[in-house]
Motif scaffolding. Structure first.
Motif, PDB file in Angstrom:
ATOM      1  N   GLY A   1       0.788  -1.219   0.000  1.00 29.23           N
ATOM      2  CA  GLY A   1       0.000   0.000   0.000  1.00 29.23           C
ATOM      3  C   GLY A   1       0.819   1.268   0.000  1.00 29.23           C
ATOM      4  N   GLN A   2       2.117   1.160   0.263  1.00 28.47           N
ATOM      5  CA  GLN A   2       2.969   2.337   0.276  1.00 28.47           C
ATOM      6  C   GLN A   2       3.525   2.681  -1.102  1.00 28.47           C
ATOM      7  N   ILE A   3       3.507   1.734  -2.031  1.00 22.03           N
ATOM      8  CA  ILE A   3       4.072   2.008  -3.348  1.00 22.03           C
ATOM      9  C   ILE A   3       3.020   1.934  -4.447  1.00 22.03           C
ATOM     10  N   ILE A   4       1.967   1.143  -4.237  1.00 24.39           N
ATOM     11  CA  ILE A   4       0.913   1.044  -5.243  1.00 24.39           C
ATOM     12  C   ILE A   4      -0.064   2.197  -5.035  1.00 24.39           C
ATOM     13  N   PRO A   5      -0.237   3.044  -6.039  1.00 20.94           N
ATOM     14  CA  PRO A   5      -1.101   4.217  -5.873  1.00 20.94           C
ATOM     15  C   PRO A   5      -2.585   3.829  -5.889  1.00 20.94           C
ATOM     16  N   PRO A   6      -3.425   4.708  -5.331  1.00 21.72           N
ATOM     17  CA  PRO A   6      -3.062   5.928  -4.588  1.00 21.72           C
ATOM     18  C   PRO A   6      -2.646   5.588  -3.158  1.00 21.72           C
ATOM     19  N   SER A   7      -1.636   6.268  -2.648  1.00 29.00           N
ATOM     20  CA  SER A   7      -1.183   6.004  -1.288  1.00 29.00           C
ATOM     21  C   SER A   7      -0.842   7.311  -0.591  1.00 29.00           C
ATOM     22  N   VAL A   8      -0.965   7.299   0.722  1.00 32.21           N
ATOM     23  CA  VAL A   8      -0.655   8.483   1.525  1.00 32.21           C
ATOM     24  C   VAL A   8       0.820   8.834   1.401  1.00 32.21           C
ATOM     25  N   LEU A   9       1.682   7.818   1.362  1.00 31.98           N
ATOM     26  CA  LEU A   9       3.122   8.064   1.238  1.00 31.98           C
ATOM     27  C   LEU A   9       3.428   8.868  -0.018  1.00 31.98           C
ATOM     28  N   LEU A  10       2.830   8.476  -1.146  1.00 32.70           N
ATOM     29  CA  LEU A  10       3.093   9.180  -2.401  1.00 32.70           C
ATOM     30  C   LEU A  10       2.541  10.598  -2.371  1.00 32.70           C
ATOM     31  N   LEU A  11       1.414  10.799  -1.698  1.00 30.25           N
ATOM     32  CA  LEU A  11       0.862  12.147  -1.575  1.00 30.25           C
ATOM     33  C   LEU A  11       1.821  13.055  -0.807  1.00 30.25           C
ATOM     34  N   LEU A  12       2.288  12.588   0.354  1.00 30.54           N
ATOM     35  CA  LEU A  12       3.212  13.387   1.160  1.00 30.54           C
ATOM     36  C   LEU A  12       4.521  13.617   0.423  1.00 30.54           C
ATOM     37  N   LEU A  13       4.985  12.588  -0.260  1.00 27.76           N
ATOM     38  CA  LEU A  13       6.245  12.693  -0.985  1.00 27.76           C
ATOM     39  C   LEU A  13       6.123  13.679  -2.148  1.00 27.76           C
ATOM     40  N   SER A  14       4.986  13.683  -2.816  1.00 26.78           N
ATOM     41  CA  SER A  14       4.816  14.610  -3.942  1.00 26.78           C
ATOM     42  C   SER A  14       4.890  16.055  -3.476  1.00 26.78           C
ATOM     43  N   ASP A  15       4.347  16.337  -2.295  1.00 25.60           N
ATOM     44  CA  ASP A  15       4.394  17.695  -1.755  1.00 25.60           C
ATOM     45  C   ASP A  15       5.826  18.140  -1.523  1.00 25.60           C
ATOM     46  N   GLN A  16       6.628  17.304  -0.882  1.00 22.85           N
ATOM     47  CA  GLN A  16       8.001  17.683  -0.557  1.00 22.85           C
ATOM     48  C   GLN A  16       8.914  17.692  -1.781  1.00 22.85           C
TER      49      GLN A  16
ATOM     50  N   VAL B   1      14.540  14.244   5.470  1.00 18.10           N
ATOM     51  CA  VAL B   1      15.583  14.010   4.474  1.00 18.10           C
ATOM     52  C   VAL B   1      15.316  14.737   3.156  1.00 18.10           C
ATOM     53  N   VAL B   2      14.085  14.639   2.639  1.00 14.05           N
ATOM     54  CA  VAL B   2      13.803  15.177   1.302  1.00 14.05           C
ATOM     55  C   VAL B   2      14.059  16.684   1.208  1.00 14.05           C
ATOM     56  N   PRO B   3      13.564  17.508   2.149  1.00 11.74           N
ATOM     57  CA  PRO B   3      13.846  18.945   2.020  1.00 11.74           C
ATOM     58  C   PRO B   3      15.325  19.285   2.119  1.00 11.74           C
ATOM     59  N   VAL B   4      16.087  18.445   2.821  1.00 11.01           N
ATOM     60  CA  VAL B   4      17.514  18.697   3.016  1.00 11.01           C
ATOM     61  C   VAL B   4      18.324  18.290   1.785  1.00 11.01           C
ATOM     62  N   ALA B   5      18.057  17.093   1.264  1.00  5.88           N
ATOM     63  CA  ALA B   5      18.923  16.521   0.224  1.00  5.88           C
ATOM     64  C   ALA B   5      18.424  16.730  -1.195  1.00  5.88           C
ATOM     65  N   ALA B   6      17.101  16.784  -1.392  1.00  3.31           N
ATOM     66  CA  ALA B   6      16.568  16.791  -2.758  1.00  3.31           C
ATOM     67  C   ALA B   6      16.983  18.001  -3.588  1.00  3.31           C
TER      68      ALA B   6
ATOM     69  N   VAL C   1      10.909  12.948 -10.537  1.00  2.00           N
ATOM     70  CA  VAL C   1       9.945  11.850 -10.486  1.00  2.00           C
ATOM     71  C   VAL C   1      10.661  10.536 -10.201  1.00  2.00           C
ATOM     72  N   TRP C   2      11.752  10.307 -10.879  1.00  2.00           N
ATOM     73  CA  TRP C   2      12.562   9.103 -10.652  1.00  2.00           C
ATOM     74  C   TRP C   2      13.054   9.059  -9.215  1.00  2.00           C
ATOM     75  N   PHE C   3      13.551  10.185  -8.712  1.00  5.26           N
ATOM     76  CA  PHE C   3      14.023  10.265  -7.334  1.00  5.26           C
ATOM     77  C   PHE C   3      12.896   9.945  -6.360  1.00  5.26           C
ATOM     78  N   ALA C   4      11.711  10.475  -6.600  1.00  7.37           N
ATOM     79  CA  ALA C   4      10.588  10.248  -5.695  1.00  7.37           C
ATOM     80  C   ALA C   4      10.216   8.772  -5.628  1.00  7.37           C
ATOM     81  N   VAL C   5      10.223   8.093  -6.761  1.00  8.97           N
ATOM     82  CA  VAL C   5       9.883   6.668  -6.770  1.00  8.97           C
ATOM     83  C   VAL C   5      10.957   5.862  -6.039  1.00  8.97           C
ATOM     84  N   LEU C   6      12.219   6.214  -6.237  1.00 10.01           N
ATOM     85  CA  LEU C   6      13.289   5.527  -5.509  1.00 10.01           C
ATOM     86  C   LEU C   6      13.117   5.709  -3.999  1.00 10.01           C
ATOM     87  N   VAL C   7      12.778   6.921  -3.581  1.00 11.36           N
ATOM     88  CA  VAL C   7      12.561   7.179  -2.155  1.00 11.36           C
ATOM     89  C   VAL C   7      11.379   6.356  -1.648  1.00 11.36           C
ATOM     90  N   ALA C   8      10.295   6.314  -2.428  1.00 14.47           N
ATOM     91  CA  ALA C   8       9.109   5.561  -2.010  1.00 14.47           C
ATOM     92  C   ALA C   8       9.426   4.076  -1.845  1.00 14.47           C
TER      93      ALA C   8
END
Length: 456
Positions: free
Chosen positions: A158-173, A370-375, A386-393
């Motif tokens: 549920g964390q990688i198959i959309p729609p998921s809360v993780l992907l929503l939060l990750l898209s924002d950052q 991590v994301v706001p610091v390193a991305a 987009v590639w980076f976000a999927v790797l993080v997810a």
């Protein structure tokens, strides 16, 4: 060494120490940075006027249209769980495939992928699978270890198959970091990274993980020969109505929600509202004496989980503000942009940090630390957002299985006390390796993540 550098070196270890001590996450992530900012200001190393930006940041969080979808998707999963719809799906699939050990394992995996898209909440999925599907897996001759590994790993989909809360939060950052890096390079008209982009990008990697799990289930040993357990179970399995009817409406709802997002018909928030309404309608149609109690409990679950998520989001905003006030963003830029090996080495270092943090922290905390610091530095080096976000997810999904603090392990242990803790840890080891293999595959072939967004 300057005063700013000293306090910067103290900041992140202090936050980590506070989190590992058991302190409330909101206090640790938000309170510790403010305390360090006060100490740094006393030495002239931090300008407290920067904290005047806090109200504007809080307003931005509350008005963020992406984050608005979070409580709606959470409600969707909570209603499916509390109303018994998800339970009926698991029971139906277990009955339909109960004649064969491998067939049952693959069916549970397929059902977990469907529940992942329908609920997006790991805890509820794992508890339901452990309560309802685990006895069937054990009765089919599958060992406790293999059954536990299957339930824990498939429940995290549920964390990688959309729609998921993780992907929503990750898209924002990721979007914030992308726009920041583009502004710093002089591009003030860059397109944001949307939740729809990440939903599309995660579909193929999610299916890759499901395929890797399926290969392991087919190729791996079972405790008993793959044969019919009883004539009654086999007869039940051949009756399509025993499993098609309970599965039909939830699957159609998932297709409608995800399809409307990918087709551009609805925004994630609009689609989430449709999904939430659809699940409530299904619960009402299903009826039952405890309907209103189930809806009330689902609402309480939604409030609790959403409140916890937004508390960490707000606290992380304070951490980010103090970090930048100490010139931490410049220090990270200098570190990642000048690493031997360039872009690849920088990306590998960030992935390693996320993986290690996953042993101790929850995914929301990692995203907002991590994301706001390193991305921004990685994007400035040319890494595709987009590639980076999927790797993080995918990396964060692994954190649900890594002991000692993997959330999936705790959820399973609470629902299946008959399986020892060490046995649970051993059971998930192959799936951790499979997830890392999937992560490496997407890292080596970026098109797996970027193809669908470019087409849609």
């Amino acid at each position: 060494m300057s005063g700013q550098a000293i306090f910067l070196l103290i900041l992140l270890p202090a936050v980590m120490a506070a989190l590992l001590s058991g302190m409330n996450a909101f206090v640790a992530i938000g309170g510790v940075p403010v305390l360090i900012a006060l100490l740094a200001s006393a030495t002239g190393s931090f300008d407290l006027a920067l904290l005047n930006a806090v109200p504007a940041r809080l307003t931005g969080i509350m008005e963020n249209t992406v984050l608005t979808a979070v409580p709606l998707f959470v409600l969707m999963g909570a209603v499916l769980e509390r109303s018994g719809i998800a339970t009926a799906m698991i029971e139906a699939m277990t009955r339909a495939a109960s004649g064969s050990a491998r067939k049952l394992s693959l069916s549970i995996l397929a059902l977990s992928a469907i529940l992942a898209a329908a609920t997006g909440v790991v805890g509820a999925t794992i508890v339901m699978l452990a309560t309802i599907a685990l006895p069937g897996l054990l009765a089919a001759g599958i060992s406790k270890s293999r059954a536990a590994g299957l339930v824990c790993a498939s429940g995290t989909l549920g964390q990688i198959i959309p729609p998921s809360v993780l992907l929503l939060l990750l898209s924002d950052q990721v979007s914030n970091a992308w726009l920041q890096s583009q502004r710093q390079s002089g591009n003030f008209a860059a397109d944001p990274v949307t939740a729809s982009d990440l939903f599309a990008a995660a579909i193929i990697p999610g299916l890759v993980l499901v395929a890797l799990y399926a290969i392991w289930l087919v190729a791996g040993p079972v405790s008993r020969s793959d044969e019919n357990i009883s004539a009654n179970q086999s007869t039940t399995a051949t009756n399509p109505s025993s499993w098609i009817v309970p599965m039909l409406l939830p699957v159609l709802l998932v297709v409608m929600v995800l399809g409307s997002i990918l087709a551009g018909i609805a925004t994630p928030t609009e689609a989430a509202s449709i999904g939430a309404f659809g699940t409530v309608l299904m619960a009402v149609l299903r009826g039952g004496q405890s309907l209103w109690n189930a809806l009330w409990l689902a609402a309480i679950d939604t409030i609790r989980l959403t409140g916890a998520i937004f508390a960490i989001v707000i606290a992380a905003s304070l951490l980010s503000l103090v970090f930048r006030g100490l010139d931490g963003d410049l220090a990270v830029d200098a570190l990642l942009l000048h690493l031997p090996g360039g872009q690849i080495a920088a990306l590998a270092l960030v992935m390693l940090v996320i993986f290690v943090l996953g042993f101790f922290l929850e995914f929301v905390e990692i995203i907002y630390i991590v994301v706001p610091v390193a991305a921004p530095a990685l994007f400035a080096a040319g890494v595709d957002p987009v590639w980076f976000a999927v790797l993080v997810a995918m990396n964060l999904q692994t954190s649900f299985l890594t002991p000692p603090f993997g959330l999936s392990l705790f959820y399973f242990r609470s629902a299946a006390p008959q399986v020892a803790t060490l046995e649970i840890w051993r059971s998930v080891a192959p799936y951790i390796l499979l997830q890392l293999a999937g992560l490496a595959l997407v890292a080596a072939v970026p098109a797996l993540a970027t193809f669908l967004p470019s087409q849609l």
